[in-house]
Write a protein that holds these residues in place. Structure first.
Motif, PDB file in Angstrom:
ATOM      1  N   GLY A 189       0.964   2.038   4.828  1.00  0.00           N
ATOM      2  CA  GLY A 189       0.419   2.175   3.500  1.00  0.00           C
ATOM      3  C   GLY A 189       0.697   3.623   2.639  1.00  0.00           C
ATOM      4  O   GLY A 189       0.024   4.115   1.690  1.00  0.00           O
ATOM      5  N   ALA A 279       3.662   0.637  -3.661  1.00  0.00           N
ATOM      6  CA  ALA A 279       4.413   0.988  -4.826  1.00  0.00           C
ATOM      7  C   ALA A 279       6.006   0.745  -4.988  1.00  0.00           C
ATOM      8  O   ALA A 279       6.719   1.595  -5.121  1.00  0.00           O
ATOM      9  CB  ALA A 279       4.164   2.472  -5.434  1.00  0.00           C
TER      10      ALA A 279
ATOM     11  N   ASP B  82       1.439 -17.791  -1.742  1.00  0.00           N
ATOM     12  CA  ASP B  82       2.758 -17.234  -1.573  1.00  0.00           C
ATOM     13  C   ASP B  82       3.739 -18.422  -1.381  1.00  0.00           C
ATOM     14  O   ASP B  82       4.709 -18.415  -1.893  1.00  0.00           O
ATOM     15  CB  ASP B  82       2.780 -16.340  -0.455  1.00  0.00           C
ATOM     16  CG  ASP B  82       2.275 -14.984  -0.722  1.00  0.00           C
ATOM     17  OD1 ASP B  82       1.843 -14.603  -1.875  1.00  0.00           O
ATOM     18  OD2 ASP B  82       1.903 -14.120   0.186  1.00  0.00           O
ATOM     19  N   GLN B 201      -3.346  -2.828   1.019  1.00  0.00           N
ATOM     20  CA  GLN B 201      -2.103  -3.514   1.583  1.00  0.00           C
ATOM     21  C   GLN B 201      -1.796  -4.727   1.269  1.00  0.00           C
ATOM     22  O   GLN B 201      -0.571  -5.350   0.970  1.00  0.00           O
ATOM     23  CB  GLN B 201      -2.422  -3.248   3.122  1.00  0.00           C
ATOM     24  CG  GLN B 201      -0.925  -3.734   3.716  1.00  0.00           C
ATOM     25  CD  GLN B 201      -1.178  -3.497   5.264  1.00  0.00           C
ATOM     26  OE1 GLN B 201      -1.929  -3.578   5.946  1.00  0.00           O
ATOM     27  NE2 GLN B 201       0.174  -3.161   5.899  1.00  0.00           N
ATOM     28  N   ASP B 202      -2.860  -5.842   0.985  1.00  0.00           N
ATOM     29  CA  ASP B 202      -2.461  -6.872   0.201  1.00  0.00           C
ATOM     30  C   ASP B 202      -2.767  -6.466  -1.187  1.00  0.00           C
ATOM     31  O   ASP B 202      -3.750  -6.429  -1.767  1.00  0.00           O
ATOM     32  CB  ASP B 202      -3.717  -8.053   0.676  1.00  0.00           C
ATOM     33  CG  ASP B 202      -3.440  -8.223   2.108  1.00  0.00           C
ATOM     34  OD1 ASP B 202      -2.233  -8.716   2.495  1.00  0.00           O
ATOM     35  OD2 ASP B 202      -4.497  -8.000   2.822  1.00  0.00           O
ATOM     36  N   GLY B 261      -7.488   5.673   4.250  1.00  0.00           N
ATOM     37  CA  GLY B 261      -6.253   4.762   4.494  1.00  0.00           C
ATOM     38  C   GLY B 261      -6.391   3.414   3.535  1.00  0.00           C
ATOM     39  O   GLY B 261      -6.059   2.570   4.178  1.00  0.00           O
ATOM     40  N   GLY B 263      -4.501   2.395   1.274  1.00  0.00           N
ATOM     41  CA  GLY B 263      -3.110   1.845   1.238  1.00  0.00           C
ATOM     42  C   GLY B 263      -2.698   0.894   2.487  1.00  0.00           C
ATOM     43  O   GLY B 263      -1.800   0.145   2.235  1.00  0.00           O
ATOM     44  N   GLY B 264      -3.198   1.307   3.581  1.00  0.00           N
ATOM     45  CA  GLY B 264      -2.840   0.452   4.803  1.00  0.00           C
ATOM     46  C   GLY B 264      -3.847  -0.265   5.359  1.00  0.00           C
ATOM     47  O   GLY B 264      -3.762  -0.786   6.469  1.00  0.00           O
ATOM     48  N   THR B 265      -4.680  -0.594   4.426  1.00  0.00           N
ATOM     49  CA  THR B 265      -5.919  -1.599   4.826  1.00  0.00           C
ATOM     50  C   THR B 265      -5.754  -2.830   4.403  1.00  0.00           C
ATOM     51  O   THR B 265      -5.593  -3.056   3.050  1.00  0.00           O
ATOM     52  CB  THR B 265      -7.351  -0.786   4.376  1.00  0.00           C
ATOM     53  OG1 THR B 265      -7.412   0.580   5.103  1.00  0.00           O
ATOM     54  CG2 THR B 265      -8.446  -1.560   5.232  1.00  0.00           C
ATOM     55  N   ASP B 266      -5.825  -3.707   5.222  1.00  0.00           N
ATOM     56  CA  ASP B 266      -5.692  -5.157   4.562  1.00  0.00           C
ATOM     57  C   ASP B 266      -6.801  -5.724   4.261  1.00  0.00           C
ATOM     58  O   ASP B 266      -7.807  -5.181   4.587  1.00  0.00           O
ATOM     59  CB  ASP B 266      -4.754  -6.087   5.473  1.00  0.00           C
ATOM     60  CG  ASP B 266      -5.527  -6.437   6.750  1.00  0.00           C
ATOM     61  OD1 ASP B 266      -6.803  -5.971   6.839  1.00  0.00           O
ATOM     62  OD2 ASP B 266      -4.668  -6.929   7.762  1.00  0.00           O
ATOM     63  N   THR B 402       1.900  -7.331 -12.110  1.00  0.00           N
ATOM     64  CA  THR B 402       2.506  -6.942 -10.879  1.00  0.00           C
ATOM     65  C   THR B 402       2.657  -5.309 -10.992  1.00  0.00           C
ATOM     66  O   THR B 402       2.562  -4.646 -10.063  1.00  0.00           O
ATOM     67  CB  THR B 402       3.973  -7.384 -10.929  1.00  0.00           C
ATOM     68  OG1 THR B 402       4.035  -8.986 -10.841  1.00  0.00           O
ATOM     69  CG2 THR B 402       4.668  -7.022  -9.592  1.00  0.00           C
ATOM     70  N   ASP B 406       1.445  -2.815  -8.252  1.00  0.00           N
ATOM     71  CA  ASP B 406       2.341  -1.843  -7.507  1.00  0.00           C
ATOM     72  C   ASP B 406       1.857  -0.399  -7.970  1.00  0.00           C
ATOM     73  O   ASP B 406       1.635   0.544  -6.942  1.00  0.00           O
ATOM     74  CB  ASP B 406       3.680  -1.792  -8.375  1.00  0.00           C
ATOM     75  CG  ASP B 406       4.296  -3.219  -7.574  1.00  0.00           C
ATOM     76  OD1 ASP B 406       3.838  -3.925  -6.585  1.00  0.00           O
ATOM     77  OD2 ASP B 406       5.334  -3.496  -8.407  1.00  0.00           O
ATOM     78  N   GLN B 409      -1.187   0.748  -5.740  1.00  0.00           N
ATOM     79  CA  GLN B 409      -0.820   1.196  -4.364  1.00  0.00           C
ATOM     80  C   GLN B 409      -0.254   2.463  -4.499  1.00  0.00           C
ATOM     81  O   GLN B 409      -0.533   3.495  -3.770  1.00  0.00           O
ATOM     82  CB  GLN B 409       0.448   0.180  -4.024  1.00  0.00           C
ATOM     83  CG  GLN B 409      -0.117  -1.124  -3.512  1.00  0.00           C
ATOM     84  CD  GLN B 409       0.953  -1.903  -3.060  1.00  0.00           C
ATOM     85  OE1 GLN B 409       2.185  -1.874  -3.228  1.00  0.00           O
ATOM     86  NE2 GLN B 409       0.673  -2.876  -2.037  1.00  0.00           N
ATOM     87  N   GLY B 410       0.529   2.750  -5.592  1.00  0.00           N
ATOM     88  CA  GLY B 410       1.047   4.115  -5.643  1.00  0.00           C
ATOM     89  C   GLY B 410      -0.086   5.179  -5.890  1.00  0.00           C
ATOM     90  O   GLY B 410       0.070   6.351  -5.387  1.00  0.00           O
ATOM     91  N   ASP B 413      -1.415   6.121  -2.663  1.00  0.00           N
ATOM     92  CA  ASP B 413      -0.435   6.596  -1.410  1.00  0.00           C
ATOM     93  C   ASP B 413      -0.229   8.160  -2.091  1.00  0.00           C
ATOM     94  O   ASP B 413       0.612   8.635  -1.624  1.00  0.00           O
ATOM     95  CB  ASP B 413       0.462   5.855  -1.018  1.00  0.00           C
ATOM     96  CG  ASP B 413       1.564   5.624  -1.701  1.00  0.00           C
ATOM     97  OD1 ASP B 413       1.787   6.180  -3.038  1.00  0.00           O
ATOM     98  OD2 ASP B 413       2.725   5.462  -1.211  1.00  0.00           O
ATOM     99  N   SER B 415       1.983   8.687  -4.633  1.00  0.00           N
ATOM    100  CA  SER B 415       3.296   8.669  -5.267  1.00  0.00           C
ATOM    101  C   SER B 415       3.243   8.511  -6.627  1.00  0.00           C
ATOM    102  O   SER B 415       4.152   8.504  -7.299  1.00  0.00           O
ATOM    103  CB  SER B 415       4.041   7.643  -4.486  1.00  0.00           C
ATOM    104  OG  SER B 415       3.617   6.311  -4.597  1.00  0.00           O
TER     105      SER B 415
END
Lengths: 332, 434
Positions: A189, A279, B82, B201-202, B261, B263-266, B402, B406, B409-410, B413, B415
């Motif tokens: 992540g 991202a 999907d 993450q999803d 975390g 961003g890394g958690t589903d 989208t 995105d 998520q950025g 994290d 970014s």
């Protein structure tokens, strides 16, 4: 998997009929060359008439070549994948690839991943092959264990690692247990680490695969050569660089070709672990093609990217093959 | 220059067959029964394709339909989203799609009404008896060019879903102001847990926190902020009231409202965390109430509440919109049976069978429906006109959503900034209609 034959053996270096008794090419004047060509043509004709190819070739052309070419034409249109009509737009979609930051980044990232996977996977694969080619007792068991990940589907492996690399997963738990809790992070992540985690996952799965190909090459090296080297006083490092590595050239060619092509086409592991995120930091050409075609409905743009992907695979594969074959010839 | 796509369509049909096989559904019936519905009193076959997430609910409606029309053989195909969306597009262009198909209201994704209808792939349902009963609030995302192209069986809402026992343990109540939201976050931290389990993450989960607050901060003041524009120019989101949404989001992050975390958690981990009481709740759709119940210890209860975005409780709004939406394939082999099924699905019997399992409000209200008490606020807000559709349903193309996903998520994290997110949404907005 066909075992690659060492290039130095008579079996792969030429037609036995053209060789002298010692295995070296016979001296040939102009007349001799003509005789050889005639003989080659004669042998070819008697073995397999060219028209034997027709059934397979027809199917291949009909199923692969024609649809691919017809599909590629759509890259020059604005087709959205739904309507029956399109407009010609020339090279607009290709120009857009370079104008669209996410697509441009994906092209560069795809190449970086492919190169990283190729280098690391084959480096580790070669070391493993050298390790299990020794006389240690557990070598057969090790070979099975090291090859085992390669028989799993990439999706299973990706989901396995997705759980291991989760913030509450085993990797962070292990770091915590050994007092490295400051290293803990959301490995998939975090845009700084996600791409390298995917490279790691691919290497973990396929290093054993490369190992098997290298191992087959190593086992094809005649024992007499090792004995001669030993008599000459060559130690392991010298033996590796002067004997094993040159004679492994065909295995190197196969391994590098397979891993570079697989790396460029990488999709499953990215899709299952990060979906191209976070991202867009792990978006590759393959995942972006899927995204634009099926999520955004921009079919023609996706097809243009697919054409670029095909060209990229072809260029890398052919260039690499040419370089490596030259290396093989030099080695033999 | 325009060209016919015969060969491409043929290739798409072939691909559709492959994808159908991959989706794991049942095989298509050998023959259809075109036009046999009303003329024969309902016989022949009917094919339906929908999402796995709607499977239990739709099967309940199909069972009730089959009792009324026992001579119609219903064949179903299920897939995850999907796989479903690309498969549906391929089947529709190849002429192999089911008679009844799950679609999306508005224009938010590649299988939405505004994307499929212009290609002539959806049947106009405005002539059916029940069409006049569709609530006004749902019409903008179901109608296009004067026609009605979808039936929203249920209405779903986004809010804070609290683990009632966890809330009781820390002595907290559902917040009614944004300040109380931040206080709740502190209360949770003091108890060694977090207020909201969250994971991007999803990627689809990333939109839910902004969606829960945007109706109050953006669309209450200007309901036509998105739908009222005639030209898709930028900046649209950047510098608008959406910056307030992002500011509140940042305030929640800074207040430690979410777990580490993100961003890394589903999504599954998010559910498990809240179900186990390691978080007081989650911000998600009402559909998650049932999912939380499936993974929670016995006796755990959950309740849905709006997420206040300001300190005025009277101003609070919820995002609530058409979900569980279905359409009739314009080229359906068994169109009469498909329309019969739609008439049944729009009735109280068909809708309630679906809504009771899917934990949503009936898309066409009826007196026979009893709302799950856990979802009471959603019913109150919807009836009181204090809801706004999920924003993406009124955005011109799927790329706007989208860009938001995105971007979130950025943000988590590090970014991207929230301004980057809005700028990215503007870039997609400028592309105009799909």
């Amino acid at each position: 998997m066909t075992q690659p034959l060492p290039a130095s053996t008579p079996r792969v270096t030429g037609d036995p009929g053209t060789r002298g008794a010692t295995g070296s090419p016979p001296a040939q004047g102009p007349g001799g060359q003509k005789r050889t060509r005639r003989r080659r043509r004669g042998l070819t004709g008697s073995r397999a008439p060219w028209w034997f190819l027709l059934p397979a070739l027809s199917i291949y052309v009909f199923v692969v070549i024609v649809p691919s070419l017809r599909g590629s034409v759509l890259a020059f249109t604005d087709w959205n994948g739904l309507t029956p009509d399109w407009n010609w737009v020339g090279f607009e979609n290709f120009a857009r690839i370079w104008e669209t930051e996410i697509a441009r980044d994906a092209v560069v990232r795809t190449v970086v991943i492919a190169v990283a996977v190729t280098v690391v996977q084959n480096g580790i694969g070669l070391l493993l092959a050298l390790g299990v080619n020794t006389r240690i007792k557990s070598r057969n068991l090790l070979r099975v264990f090291l090859f085992a990940p390669a028989v799993l589907t990439p999706l299973v492996v990706a989901y396995l690692w997705r759980n291991l690399l989760a913030p509450t997963g085993a990797v962070n738990a292990l770091l915590d247990a050994v007092g490295l809790d400051s290293w803990q992070r959301a490995w998939l992540g975090d845009s700084d680490t996600a791409m390298w985690m995917i490279v790691g996952i691919v290497v973990w799965q396929f290093a054993g695969y490369s190992m098997v190909i290298f191992l087959a090459g190593l086992q094809g090296i005649p024992e007499e050569i090792y004995e001669a080297a030993e008599l000459d006083g060559a130690r392991s490092v010298r033996r590796f660089f002067s004997i094993e590595l040159p004679l492994l050239a065909p295995a190197v060619t196969i391994n590098l070709m397979l891993s570079i092509i697989g790396g460029i086409k990488l999709f499953d592991q990215v899709y299952a672990t990060t979906g191209g995120g976070p991202a867009n930091s792990t978006e590759t050409l393959s995942t972006l093609i899927y995204r634009y075609a099926f999520n955004s409905g921009q079919f023609s743009f996706a097809i243009a990217m697919a054409v670029v992907l095909t060209i990229l695979v072809s260029v890398f594969a052919f260039a690499q093959y040419a370089v490596l074959r030259r290396g093989e010839r030099r080695a033999s | 220059m325009k060209k016919n796509l015969i060969t491409t369509t043929a290739a798409a049909a072939a691909l559709g067959l492959v994808l159908t096989a991959c989706s794991g559904g049942e095989s298509e019936p050998e023959s259809g029964a075109e036009g046999t519905g009303e003329e024969t009193g309902g016989s022949g076959t009917l094919t339906i394709s929908a999402l796995n997430s709607d499977k239990d609910a739709l099967e309940a409606s199909i069972a009730a339909f089959s009792e009324e029309y026992p001579d119609i053989e219903v064949t179903t195909t299920w897939a995850d989203v999907d796989q479903y969306q690309p498969t549906l597009r391929t089947q529709l262009t190849g002429g192999t799609a089911s008679d009844v198909i799950q679609i999306w209201p508005g224009a938010g994704n590649s299988a939405a009404i505004s994307v499929l209808q212009p290609a002539g792939l959806l049947e106009d349902l405005s002539g059916r008896e029940w069409a006049g009963d569709v609530p006004e609030g749902l019409r903008p995302v179901l109608e296009r060019d004067g026609g009605l192209y979808g039936l929203a069986v249920t209405v779903s809402g986004i809010g804070a879903i609290f683990n009632d026992q966890a809330m009781e343990e820390v002595g907290a109540e559902a917040p009614t102001t944004f300040s109380e939201v931040l206080e709740l976050c502190q209360t949770a931290q003091d108890a060694g847990i977090v207020a909201f389990a969250h994971g991007t993450q999803d990627s689809w989960v990333g939109q839910l926190v902004p969606y829960s607050m945007a109706p109050e901060l953006v669309y209450a003041e200007d309901p036509e902020f998105d739908s009222g524009v005639t030209e898709y120019t930028a900046p649209h989101f950047a510098g608008s009231a959406w910056t307030d949404v992002m500011a509140q989001h940042t305030a929640m992050v800074d207040a430690g409202c979410f777990n580490d975390g993100v961003g890394g958690t589903d999504y599954n981990t998010v559910l498990q965390t809240a179900a186990a009481g390691d978080a007081l709740g989650i911000i998600n759709g009402n559909w998650a109430v049932a999912e939380l119940g499936n993974v929670a210890p016995e006796g755990t209860t959950f309740s849905l509440h709006p997420v206040p975005a300001s300190d005025d409780p009277e101003a609070t709004q919820m995002a609530a919109a058409a979900s569980g939406t279905y359409g009739v394939n314009a080229n359906a082999e068994n169109k009469e049976n498909a329309l019969l099924f739609f008439d049944f699905l729009a009735s109280a019997a068909g809708t309630n069978a679906f809504a009771e399992i899917n934990a949503g409000l009936p898309g066409i209200p009826n007196d026979e429906f009893e709302l799950d008490p856990a979802l009471a606020p959603l019913g109150e807000y919807f009836d009181g006109g204090r809801t706004y559709p999920f924003m993406d349903q009124l955005w011109p193309n799927p790329d706007v959503q989208t860009a938001l996903l995105d971007g979130m998520q950025g943000v988590f994290d590090g970014s991207m900034t929230t301004d980057d997110v809005l700028t990215g949404m503007d870039s997609a907005w400028e592309q105009g209609e799909a």
